[in-house]
Design an enzyme around this catalytic site. Structure first.
Site, PDB file in Angstrom:
ATOM      1  N   ASN A   9       0.754  -0.974   0.037  1.00 29.74           N
ATOM      2  CA  ASN A   9      -0.009  -0.141  -0.064  1.00 29.74           C
ATOM      3  C   ASN A   9       1.040   1.361  -0.175  1.00 29.74           C
ATOM      4  O   ASN A   9       1.354   1.664   1.061  1.00 29.74           O
ATOM      5  CB  ASN A   9      -0.892   0.054   1.145  1.00 29.74           C
ATOM      6  CG  ASN A   9      -1.646   1.156   1.285  1.00 29.74           C
ATOM      7  OD1 ASN A   9      -1.935   2.030   0.569  1.00 29.74           O
ATOM      8  ND2 ASN A   9      -2.244   1.484   2.520  1.00 29.74           N
ATOM      9  N   TRP A  10       1.229   1.948  -1.229  1.00 32.05           N
ATOM     10  CA  TRP A  10       2.010   2.845  -1.253  1.00 32.05           C
ATOM     11  C   TRP A  10       1.314   4.189  -0.612  1.00 32.05           C
ATOM     12  O   TRP A  10       2.164   5.334  -0.459  1.00 32.05           O
ATOM     13  CB  TRP A  10       2.202   3.293  -2.783  1.00 32.05           C
ATOM     14  CG  TRP A  10       2.997   2.238  -3.582  1.00 32.05           C
ATOM     15  CD1 TRP A  10       3.405   0.974  -3.050  1.00 32.05           C
ATOM     16  CD2 TRP A  10       3.519   2.239  -4.861  1.00 32.05           C
ATOM     17  NE1 TRP A  10       4.257   0.187  -3.801  1.00 32.05           N
ATOM     18  CE2 TRP A  10       4.073   0.942  -4.996  1.00 32.05           C
ATOM     19  CE3 TRP A  10       3.430   3.219  -5.826  1.00 32.05           C
ATOM     20  CZ2 TRP A  10       4.983   0.750  -6.113  1.00 32.05           C
ATOM     21  CZ3 TRP A  10       4.007   2.761  -7.133  1.00 32.05           C
ATOM     22  CH2 TRP A  10       4.731   1.535  -7.330  1.00 32.05           C
ATOM     23  N   LYS A  11       0.088   4.182  -0.348  1.00 37.44           N
ATOM     24  CA  LYS A  11      -0.674   5.452   0.243  1.00 37.44           C
ATOM     25  C   LYS A  11      -0.250   6.487  -0.827  1.00 37.44           C
ATOM     26  O   LYS A  11      -0.315   6.363  -1.818  1.00 37.44           O
ATOM     27  CB  LYS A  11       0.171   5.717   1.600  1.00 37.44           C
ATOM     28  CG  LYS A  11      -0.492   4.339   2.469  1.00 37.44           C
ATOM     29  CD  LYS A  11      -0.225   4.813   3.927  1.00 37.44           C
ATOM     30  CE  LYS A  11      -0.244   3.501   4.586  1.00 37.44           C
ATOM     31  NZ  LYS A  11      -0.311   3.339   6.320  1.00 37.44           N
ATOM     32  N   HIS A 117      -9.776   1.258   4.651  1.00 36.90           N
ATOM     33  CA  HIS A 117      -8.561   1.253   5.380  1.00 36.90           C
ATOM     34  C   HIS A 117      -8.845   2.520   6.309  1.00 36.90           C
ATOM     35  O   HIS A 117      -9.628   3.633   6.397  1.00 36.90           O
ATOM     36  CB  HIS A 117      -7.379   2.015   4.483  1.00 36.90           C
ATOM     37  CG  HIS A 117      -5.714   2.098   5.164  1.00 36.90           C
ATOM     38  ND1 HIS A 117      -5.610   2.924   6.250  1.00 36.90           N
ATOM     39  CD2 HIS A 117      -5.021   1.081   5.026  1.00 36.90           C
ATOM     40  CE1 HIS A 117      -4.499   2.603   6.617  1.00 36.90           C
ATOM     41  NE2 HIS A 117      -3.967   1.531   5.770  1.00 36.90           N
ATOM     42  N   GLU A 119      -7.222   4.997   7.674  1.00 34.13           N
ATOM     43  CA  GLU A 119      -6.912   6.347   7.129  1.00 34.13           C
ATOM     44  C   GLU A 119      -7.939   6.976   6.434  1.00 34.13           C
ATOM     45  O   GLU A 119      -8.087   8.066   6.139  1.00 34.13           O
ATOM     46  CB  GLU A 119      -5.518   6.450   6.354  1.00 34.13           C
ATOM     47  CG  GLU A 119      -4.502   6.294   7.353  1.00 34.13           C
ATOM     48  CD  GLU A 119      -3.359   5.661   6.795  1.00 34.13           C
ATOM     49  OE1 GLU A 119      -2.986   5.620   5.382  1.00 34.13           O
ATOM     50  OE2 GLU A 119      -2.159   5.058   7.466  1.00 34.13           O
ATOM     51  N   GLU A 184      -5.937  -4.789  10.591  1.00 38.76           N
ATOM     52  CA  GLU A 184      -4.759  -3.802  10.973  1.00 38.76           C
ATOM     53  C   GLU A 184      -4.919  -3.071  12.045  1.00 38.76           C
ATOM     54  O   GLU A 184      -5.926  -1.813  12.072  1.00 38.76           O
ATOM     55  CB  GLU A 184      -4.499  -2.761   9.763  1.00 38.76           C
ATOM     56  CG  GLU A 184      -4.392  -3.438   8.205  1.00 38.76           C
ATOM     57  CD  GLU A 184      -3.669  -2.365   7.349  1.00 38.76           C
ATOM     58  OE1 GLU A 184      -2.435  -2.585   6.984  1.00 38.76           O
ATOM     59  OE2 GLU A 184      -4.517  -1.319   7.151  1.00 38.76           O
ATOM     60  N   GLY A 190       1.874   2.352  10.899  1.00 45.95           N
ATOM     61  CA  GLY A 190       3.010   3.341  10.823  1.00 45.95           C
ATOM     62  C   GLY A 190       3.788   3.759  11.953  1.00 45.95           C
ATOM     63  O   GLY A 190       4.326   4.889  12.066  1.00 45.95           O
ATOM     64  N   SER A 229       3.210  -1.849  10.476  1.00 49.79           N
ATOM     65  CA  SER A 229       4.406  -1.848  10.671  1.00 49.79           C
ATOM     66  C   SER A 229       5.225  -3.451  10.352  1.00 49.79           C
ATOM     67  O   SER A 229       5.880  -3.690  11.193  1.00 49.79           O
ATOM     68  CB  SER A 229       4.766  -1.425  12.288  1.00 49.79           C
ATOM     69  OG  SER A 229       4.484  -0.154  12.302  1.00 49.79           O
TER      70      SER A 229
HETATM   71  P1  PGA Z   1       2.537   0.412   7.698  1.00 43.76           P
HETATM   72  O1  PGA Z   1       1.233   0.687   6.895  1.00 43.76           O
HETATM   73  O2  PGA Z   1       3.138  -0.818   7.324  1.00 43.76           O
HETATM   74  O3  PGA Z   1       3.304   1.656   7.171  1.00 43.76           O
HETATM   75  O4  PGA Z   1       2.414   0.330   9.099  1.00 43.76           O
HETATM   76  C1  PGA Z   1       0.082  -0.221   6.742  1.00 43.76           C
HETATM   77  C2  PGA Z   1      -1.017   0.150   6.235  1.00 43.76           C
HETATM   78  O5  PGA Z   1      -1.496   1.147   6.598  1.00 43.76           O
HETATM   79  O6  PGA Z   1      -1.426  -0.669   5.493  1.00 43.76           O
END
Ligand code: PGA
Length: 269
Positions: A9-11, A117, A119, A184, A190, A229
């Site tokens: 997931n490159w966000k 997600h 976010e 998650e 993160g 993470s």
């Molecule tokens: P992260 O993100 O590996 O940077 O913790 C995972 C995600 O939000 O899908």
């Protein structure tokens, strides 16, 4: 056995040159892993931002052709890398300024889409019923939805993690679901502090129970990913848990070596 799946997931990262370099590196690495690991090699899916889908698709497409299938979860041949988006609108077309539909994603070669997600749930007020409707619309367009869920730190401390994720399964998963679930925990995203193996194993069981309750025996076929993470250091342990079918990787997916090391671990688990 459910095949392992590693999703990057490159966000909101990726200008043209950087995205092309990443996609090329992962494509070549995935081929090498398929060669070395054969059918054990994990499926790999890259989820760049919308603006890079076409750029990345161009680099990923090879003679193995189109992986999309309208009725079942997408199957990728070893070495073939799938393309995912990070969200879609619930409708197909219309007056929705700034939105992108599942049909549009499929049209540019996407095979998967991340939905719900944290976010987006937290930053854009997305609720379970919207995630469910988006997932239904993604399946209708021939995409494999990857539905994310997980508890907050506060819910965890209050002993509500199991209740939270079970309720997210019941409300976010559409009928006839042919997709993937990514657990998650929000406190692990993160932060550099992935959940422990005990934490993951403890929550995977009620997630599977909720999937059976929601989907019947088909709940056993749904792949369950862990995200939060994940780095090459934690990956072998997490992927060694029988209850986990793969990982959703954020930060580490922006580095070719790290992401491929995780994919390699998935093919060995
Ligand atoms: P992260 O993100 O590996 O940077 O913790 C995972 C995600 O939000 O899908």
């Amino acid at each position: 056995m459910r095949r392992r799946l590693v999703v990057g997931n490159w966000k909101m990262h990726g200008l043209c040159a950087q995205s092309a370099a990443l996609a090329r590196g992962v494509r070549d690495g995935a081929r090498a892993l398929a060669h070395a690991q054969g059918m054990r090699a994990a499926e790999i899916v890259l989820c760049p931002p919308f603006t890079q889908l076409t750029n990345v698709h161009r680099l990923l497409v090879d003679a193995s052709g189109d992986a999309r299938s309208p009725s079942n979860e997408t199957t990728l041949a070893p070495g073939q890398v799938g393309l995912g988006a990070q969200d879609c609108h619930v409708g197909s077309f219309g007056a929705y300024t700034g939105d992108v539909s599942a049909a549009m994603l499929a049209d540019v070669g996407a095979t998967h889409v991340i939905l719900g997600h944290s976010e987006r749930r937290l930053g854009h007020g997305e609720i379970d019923s919207l995630v469910r409707d988006k997932a239904a619309s993604a399946m209708e367009a021939g995409l494999t939805p990857i539905i994310c869920l997980g508890e907050t730190q506060k819910e965890r401390e209050a002993g509500q993690a199991t209740a939270r994720v079970s309720s997210q399964i019941m409300r976010s998963v559409p009928d006839g679901f042919a997709g993937v679930i990514a657990y998650e925990p929000i406190w692990a995203i993160g932060t550099g502090a992935a959940a422990t193996l005990d934490d993951i194993a403890a929550i995977a069981a009620p997630i599977r129970t909720a999937l059976r309750e929601r989907l019947g025996p088909a709940g056993d076929d749904v792949r369950l990913l862990y995200g939060g993470s994940v780095t090459p250091k934690e990956a072998p342990g997490i992927l060694g848990l029988g209850a986990v079918d793969g990982v959703l990787v954020g930060g580490a997916s922006l580095q070719i070596e790290k992401f491929l090391a995780i994919a390699e671990a998935a093919g060995q688990a």
